[in-house]
Design a protein around this motif. Structure first.
Motif, PDB file in Angstrom:
ATOM      1  N   LYS A 183      -8.417   8.190   8.990  1.00  0.00           N
ATOM      2  CA  LYS A 183      -8.011   9.565   9.324  1.00  0.00           C
ATOM      3  C   LYS A 183      -6.556   9.822   8.940  1.00  0.00           C
ATOM      4  CE  LYS A 183     -11.295  10.258  13.062  1.00  0.00           C
ATOM      5  NZ  LYS A 183     -11.483  10.349  14.512  1.00  0.00           N
ATOM      6  N   GLU A 184      -5.695   8.835   9.174  1.00  0.00           N
ATOM      7  CA  GLU A 184      -4.266   8.980   8.865  1.00  0.00           C
ATOM      8  C   GLU A 184      -4.017   9.250   7.382  1.00  0.00           C
ATOM      9  OE1 GLU A 184      -1.191   8.728  10.585  1.00  0.00           O
ATOM     10  OE2 GLU A 184      -2.353   8.940  12.428  1.00  0.00           O
ATOM     11  N   ILE A 185      -4.723   8.529   6.526  1.00  0.00           N
ATOM     12  CA  ILE A 185      -4.470   8.702   5.091  1.00  0.00           C
ATOM     13  C   ILE A 185      -5.487   9.619   4.423  1.00  0.00           C
ATOM     14  CG2 ILE A 185      -3.138   6.591   4.818  1.00  0.00           C
ATOM     15  CD1 ILE A 185      -5.549   5.269   3.628  1.00  0.00           C
ATOM     16  N   ASN A 186      -6.427  10.124   5.210  1.00  0.00           N
ATOM     17  CA  ASN A 186      -7.357  11.160   4.756  1.00  0.00           C
ATOM     18  C   ASN A 186      -8.173  10.753   3.530  1.00  0.00           C
ATOM     19  OD1 ASN A 186      -8.596  13.670   4.971  1.00  0.00           O
ATOM     20  ND2 ASN A 186      -7.108  14.659   3.635  1.00  0.00           N
ATOM     21  N   ILE A 187      -8.880   9.635   3.660  1.00  0.00           N
ATOM     22  CA  ILE A 187      -9.806   9.229   2.605  1.00  0.00           C
ATOM     23  C   ILE A 187     -11.166   8.931   3.233  1.00  0.00           C
ATOM     24  CG2 ILE A 187      -8.025   8.357   1.028  1.00  0.00           C
ATOM     25  CD1 ILE A 187      -8.765   5.530   1.856  1.00  0.00           C
ATOM     26  N   ASP A 188     -12.185   8.889   2.399  1.00  0.00           N
ATOM     27  CA  ASP A 188     -13.538   8.701   2.946  1.00  0.00           C
ATOM     28  C   ASP A 188     -13.782   7.243   3.344  1.00  0.00           C
ATOM     29  OD1 ASP A 188     -14.879   7.213   0.687  1.00  0.00           O
ATOM     30  OD2 ASP A 188     -14.417   9.066  -0.398  1.00  0.00           O
ATOM     31  N   ASN A 189     -14.878   7.056   4.068  1.00  0.00           N
ATOM     32  CA  ASN A 189     -15.221   5.753   4.629  1.00  0.00           C
ATOM     33  C   ASN A 189     -15.404   4.684   3.551  1.00  0.00           C
ATOM     34  OD1 ASN A 189     -15.782   4.097   6.888  1.00  0.00           O
ATOM     35  ND2 ASN A 189     -17.963   4.283   6.487  1.00  0.00           N
ATOM     36  N   ALA A 190     -16.078   5.043   2.461  1.00  0.00           N
ATOM     37  CA  ALA A 190     -16.311   4.072   1.384  1.00  0.00           C
ATOM     38  C   ALA A 190     -14.986   3.644   0.749  1.00  0.00           C
ATOM     39  CB  ALA A 190     -17.238   4.658   0.330  1.00  0.00           C
ATOM     40  N   ALA A 191     -14.083   4.597   0.552  1.00  0.00           N
ATOM     41  CA  ALA A 191     -12.792   4.294  -0.083  1.00  0.00           C
ATOM     42  C   ALA A 191     -11.943   3.383   0.793  1.00  0.00           C
ATOM     43  CB  ALA A 191     -12.044   5.583  -0.410  1.00  0.00           C
ATOM     44  N   ILE A 192     -11.895   3.657   2.091  1.00  0.00           N
ATOM     45  CA  ILE A 192     -11.068   2.812   2.973  1.00  0.00           C
ATOM     46  C   ILE A 192     -11.629   1.403   3.007  1.00  0.00           C
ATOM     47  CG2 ILE A 192     -12.214   3.379   5.177  1.00  0.00           C
ATOM     48  CD1 ILE A 192      -8.491   3.083   5.035  1.00  0.00           C
ATOM     49  N   THR A 193     -12.944   1.281   3.040  1.00  0.00           N
ATOM     50  CA  THR A 193     -13.573  -0.045   3.044  1.00  0.00           C
ATOM     51  C   THR A 193     -13.258  -0.793   1.757  1.00  0.00           C
ATOM     52  OG1 THR A 193     -15.334   0.737   4.500  1.00  0.00           O
ATOM     53  CG2 THR A 193     -15.772  -1.269   3.236  1.00  0.00           C
ATOM     54  N   ARG A 194     -13.363  -0.111   0.638  1.00  0.00           N
ATOM     55  CA  ARG A 194     -13.073  -0.722  -0.674  1.00  0.00           C
ATOM     56  C   ARG A 194     -11.612  -1.182  -0.745  1.00  0.00           C
ATOM     57  NH1 ARG A 194     -15.052   3.205  -3.176  1.00  0.00           N
ATOM     58  NH2 ARG A 194     -13.146   4.358  -3.592  1.00  0.00           N
ATOM     59  N   HIS A 195     -10.694  -0.327  -0.326  1.00  0.00           N
ATOM     60  CA  HIS A 195      -9.271  -0.690  -0.345  1.00  0.00           C
ATOM     61  C   HIS A 195      -8.993  -1.888   0.561  1.00  0.00           C
ATOM     62  CE1 HIS A 195      -7.910   2.548  -2.846  1.00  0.00           C
ATOM     63  NE2 HIS A 195      -8.217   3.499  -1.986  1.00  0.00           N
ATOM     64  N   LEU A 196      -9.547  -1.848   1.756  1.00  0.00           N
ATOM     65  CA  LEU A 196      -9.285  -2.929   2.713  1.00  0.00           C
ATOM     66  C   LEU A 196      -9.882  -4.258   2.265  1.00  0.00           C
ATOM     67  CD1 LEU A 196      -9.664  -1.052   6.119  1.00  0.00           C
ATOM     68  CD2 LEU A 196      -7.542  -1.739   4.966  1.00  0.00           C
ATOM     69  N   LYS A 197     -11.061  -4.224   1.677  1.00  0.00           N
ATOM     70  CA  LYS A 197     -11.658  -5.465   1.163  1.00  0.00           C
ATOM     71  C   LYS A 197     -10.768  -6.082   0.094  1.00  0.00           C
ATOM     72  CE  LYS A 197     -16.563  -4.880   2.066  1.00  0.00           C
ATOM     73  NZ  LYS A 197     -17.909  -4.755   1.500  1.00  0.00           N
ATOM     74  N   GLN A 198     -10.252  -5.246  -0.810  1.00  0.00           N
ATOM     75  CA  GLN A 198      -9.385  -5.741  -1.884  1.00  0.00           C
ATOM     76  C   GLN A 198      -8.072  -6.288  -1.313  1.00  0.00           C
ATOM     77  OE1 GLN A 198     -10.196  -5.899  -5.238  1.00  0.00           O
ATOM     78  NE2 GLN A 198      -8.352  -7.121  -5.359  1.00  0.00           N
ATOM     79  N   LEU A 199      -7.484  -5.567  -0.373  1.00  0.00           N
ATOM     80  CA  LEU A 199      -6.224  -6.016   0.235  1.00  0.00           C
ATOM     81  C   LEU A 199      -6.427  -7.293   1.044  1.00  0.00           C
ATOM     82  CD1 LEU A 199      -4.797  -2.546   1.288  1.00  0.00           C
ATOM     83  CD2 LEU A 199      -3.858  -4.079  -0.475  1.00  0.00           C
ATOM     84  N   GLU A 200      -7.570  -7.410   1.685  1.00  0.00           N
ATOM     85  CA  GLU A 200      -7.888  -8.628   2.440  1.00  0.00           C
ATOM     86  C   GLU A 200      -8.068  -9.810   1.480  1.00  0.00           C
ATOM     87  OE1 GLU A 200     -10.560  -9.592   6.332  1.00  0.00           O
ATOM     88  OE2 GLU A 200     -11.572  -8.517   4.716  1.00  0.00           O
TER      89      GLU A 200
END
Length: 142
Positions: free
Chosen positions: A56-73
């Motif tokens: 919600k803070e960065i205003n992106i969809d659920n799939a995008a946040i999951t993709r970003h977090l998986k890569q950062l992890e």
């Protein structure tokens, strides 16, 4: 673009093209996308937050946040864990490595922006910012 296009159509095309080009060049220069940097910046300001709050803070969809977090992890920059009292909630935090890298990314971002706006005086930068804010406000009203 041909001469048959209106000025407004050319402006829209230029904004679209600039967005794509800036995103590509930004990632090439800094080593991280603007979206991921924004995500990391939010995490830098807190100890831990839920994935849903971050989304919600960065205003992106659920799939995008999951993709970003998986890569950062996978890169060792963040940790994700289930909230002990509610297994449905995923908590996210920066690792020590992630905290170190954010400083580097911020410096690279500063260099990128300085280079991008090098031909603009302060008055022109203020005018550009004002125009972009007006466009953003108009888009919100659509």
């Amino acid at each position: 673009m041909t001469n048959s296009c209106s000025k407004e159509a050319i402006i829209l095309y230029k904004l679209h093209f600039l967005n794509k080009e800036i995103s590509s060049k930004f990632e090439g220069c800094t080593g991280v996308s603007q979206s991921r940097l924004e995500l990391l910046r939010h995490l830098y300001q807190v100890d831990e937050m839920s994935q849903k709050e971050l989304q919600k803070e960065i205003n992106i969809d659920n799939a995008a946040i999951t993709r970003h977090l998986k890569q950062l992890e996978a890169n060792g920059m963040i940790l994700r864990r289930k909230k002990p009292s509610d297994n449905r909630i995923t908590l996210v935090s920066l690792t020590d490595y992630g905290r170190q890298k954010i400083s580097f990314y911020q410096e690279e971002k500063k260099r990128f922006v300085t280079s991008m706006l090098k031909d603009f005086c302060e008055e022109e930068r203020e005018l550009l910012l004002d125009m972009l804010n007006r466009i953003q406000n108009s888009i919100k009203e659509i």
